[in-house]
Design an enzyme around this catalytic site. Structure first.
Site, short mmCIF file in Angstrom:
data_model
loop_
_atom_site.label_atom_id
_atom_site.label_comp_id
_atom_site.label_asym_id
_atom_site.label_seq_id
_atom_site.Cartn_x
_atom_site.Cartn_y
_atom_site.Cartn_z
CB CYS A 45 -0.90 0.04 1.23
SG CYS A 45 -2.00 -1.34 1.35
C1 BEZ Z 1 0.56 -4.70 1.88
O1 BEZ Z 1 -0.11 -3.73 1.62
O2 BEZ Z 1 1.75 -4.69 1.76
C2 BEZ Z 1 -0.10 -5.95 2.33
C3 BEZ Z 1 -1.24 -5.89 3.08
C4 BEZ Z 1 -1.83 -7.07 3.51
C5 BEZ Z 1 -1.26 -8.28 3.16
C6 BEZ Z 1 -0.11 -8.33 2.37
C7 BEZ Z 1 0.47 -7.15 1.96
#
Ligand code: BEZ
Length: 211
Positions: A45
């Site tokens: 994100c």
């Molecule tokens: C991320 O945004 O990096 C993420 C969020 C939840 C699970 C795996 C990755």
């Protein structure tokens, strides 16, 4: 009731990093992209929000606003923004909705319990100035989205709204389009002065009409 293409995007009032957002009022007469993030302080994100901030001008050129949502509160988002700016070398320039109460995630069906009970999937909603949902993309949390693809879809939606064409496989702005099958050759003639190549009667390739 699940969200479907052609339906009105659910309206809501929610706090954001740029103040309270009344969603339909905030969209105004523009297009909008609403995209979800599973949680604050997550790696994928963080990269996506940095990329989106760098591309804000590309969305603005297309008369489109962008807004993200993540299931934490605005105070948490504010801390996260510091990390996004530091690590992605960009100034955050669009709102992130707080959604600790899951209001927006619930309305838009962004939590898929068979994937995860509490985190959202990566959803993208394309909303037009009449507040209609025009396209949706859904990825799992582990797969970061391709923001050039989001722009490409927006280009296709805006082009096909204004001309009687559809965009073929892997189309990008400037490539040839197909004339919609519902338009007869006689009716197509004045609308496509550059002509077309009929590979089949239903498959008529034409230069992009607004170029
Ligand atoms: C991320 O945004 O990096 C993420 C969020 C939840 C699970 C795996 C990755």
């Amino acid at each position: 009731m699940s969200i479907q293409i052609g339906g009105i995007a659910p309206d809501f009032t929610q706090e954001s990093t740029e103040g309270t957002i009344k969603f339909h009022e905030w969209i105004g007469d523009k297009w909008a992209i609403l995209f979800s993030h599973p949680k604050d302080f997550t790696p994928v994100c963080t990269t996506e929000l940095g990329a989106a901030a760098r591309m804000k001008g590309d969305f603005e050129k297309r008369n489109c606003k962008i807004v993200a949502v993540s299931v934490d509160d605005v105070k948490s988002h504010q801390g996260w923004i510091g990390d996004i700016e530091d690590t992605q070398h960009v100034k955050m320039n669009f709102p992130i909705l707080g959604d600790a109460d899951r209001k927006v995630s619930g309305l838009y069906g962004m939590i898929h319990p068979q994937a995860n009970d509490t985190l959202t999937v990566r959803s993208v909603f394309f909303i037009d100035p009449k507040k209609k949902v025009r396209a949706m993309i859904t990825y799992p949390a582990s797969t970061g989205r391709n923001f050039p693809e989001i722009l490409r879809v927006l280009d296709s939606l805006q082009l096909t709204d204004s001309h009687q064409v559809a965009t073929p496989v892997n189309w990008k702005d400037g490539d040839d389009c197909v004339i919609v099958p519902s338009l007869s050759d006689a009716d197509a003639k004045p609308k496509f002065p550059k002509g077309w190549k009929a590979l089949r009667p239903y498959l008529r390739m034409t230069p992009q009409p607004n170029k």
